[in-house]
Design a protein around this motif. Structure first.
Motif, PDB file in Angstrom:
ATOM      1  N   TYR A 180      -2.731 -22.890  13.810  1.00  0.00           N
ATOM      2  CA  TYR A 180      -3.646 -22.029  13.077  1.00  0.00           C
ATOM      3  C   TYR A 180      -3.813 -22.604  11.679  1.00  0.00           C
ATOM      4  CZ  TYR A 180      -3.140 -18.336  16.606  1.00  0.00           C
ATOM      5  OH  TYR A 180      -3.163 -17.603  17.770  1.00  0.00           O
ATOM      6  N   ARG A 181      -4.829 -22.150  10.978  1.00  0.00           N
ATOM      7  CA  ARG A 181      -4.991 -22.551   9.588  1.00  0.00           C
ATOM      8  C   ARG A 181      -5.542 -21.383   8.768  1.00  0.00           C
ATOM      9  NH1 ARG A 181      -9.981 -26.908  10.208  1.00  0.00           N
ATOM     10  NH2 ARG A 181     -11.661 -25.376  10.630  1.00  0.00           N
ATOM     11  N   GLN A 182      -5.228 -21.440   7.493  1.00  0.00           N
ATOM     12  CA  GLN A 182      -5.711 -20.408   6.583  1.00  0.00           C
ATOM     13  C   GLN A 182      -6.146 -21.062   5.287  1.00  0.00           C
ATOM     14  OE1 GLN A 182      -3.006 -17.142   5.839  1.00  0.00           O
ATOM     15  NE2 GLN A 182      -4.691 -15.816   5.239  1.00  0.00           N
ATOM     16  N   ARG A 200      -6.585 -16.144   8.569  1.00  0.00           N
ATOM     17  CA  ARG A 200      -5.987 -17.179   9.406  1.00  0.00           C
ATOM     18  C   ARG A 200      -6.789 -17.291  10.704  1.00  0.00           C
ATOM     19  NH1 ARG A 200       0.470 -17.318   9.813  1.00  0.00           N
ATOM     20  NH2 ARG A 200       0.062 -17.136   7.577  1.00  0.00           N
ATOM     21  N   TYR A 235      -0.504 -23.801  10.203  1.00  0.00           N
ATOM     22  CA  TYR A 235       0.700 -23.159  10.711  1.00  0.00           C
ATOM     23  C   TYR A 235       0.861 -23.408  12.205  1.00  0.00           C
ATOM     24  CZ  TYR A 235       0.470 -20.391   6.410  1.00  0.00           C
ATOM     25  OH  TYR A 235       0.422 -19.981   5.104  1.00  0.00           O
TER      26      TYR A 235
END
Length: 115
Positions: A37-39, A45, A94
């Motif tokens: 995942y990315r934020q 997210r 993440y």
């Protein structure tokens, strides 16, 4: 205890590549589905890529054809190979797994795409 440790982030120019790693405790990454995942700042997210306990993969439309998720069973490690990076890929990335309906997360690794 489930532990996920990401590494491999950094600063890269647009069009460049990076490979992120997620080392999982025990044989977690060899048994359970794993995801990246990315934020980005000010954003929610979002799912980037996921790999099943087998070899099936799925990607966000924004990264299809540029990112590849893979796993090393022996090392219980999941990778995210990122190519043709764009400034909009800048985010904290993440690693995630879900076991018995509980989400486990790593601490995150920063990826910055900038000239």
């Amino acid at each position: 205890q489930v532990q996920l440790v990401e590494s491999g982030g950094g600063l890269v120019q647009p069009g460049g590549s990076l490979r992120l790693s997620c080392a999982a405790s025990g044989r977690i990454a060899s048994i359970y589905p794993m995801g990246w995942y990315r934020q980005a700042p000010g954003k929610q997210r979002e799912l980037v890529a996921v790999i099943t306990s087998g070899t099936r993969t799925n990607y966000a439309d924004s990264v299809k054809g540029r990112f590849t998720i893979s796993r090393d069973y022996a090392k219980s490690t999941v990778y995210l190979q990122m190519s043709s990076l764009k400034p909009e890929d800048t985010a904290v990335y993440y690693c995630n797994t879900q076991i018995n309906l509980y989400d486990y997360w790593g601490q995150g690794t920063q990826v910055t795409v900038s000239s």
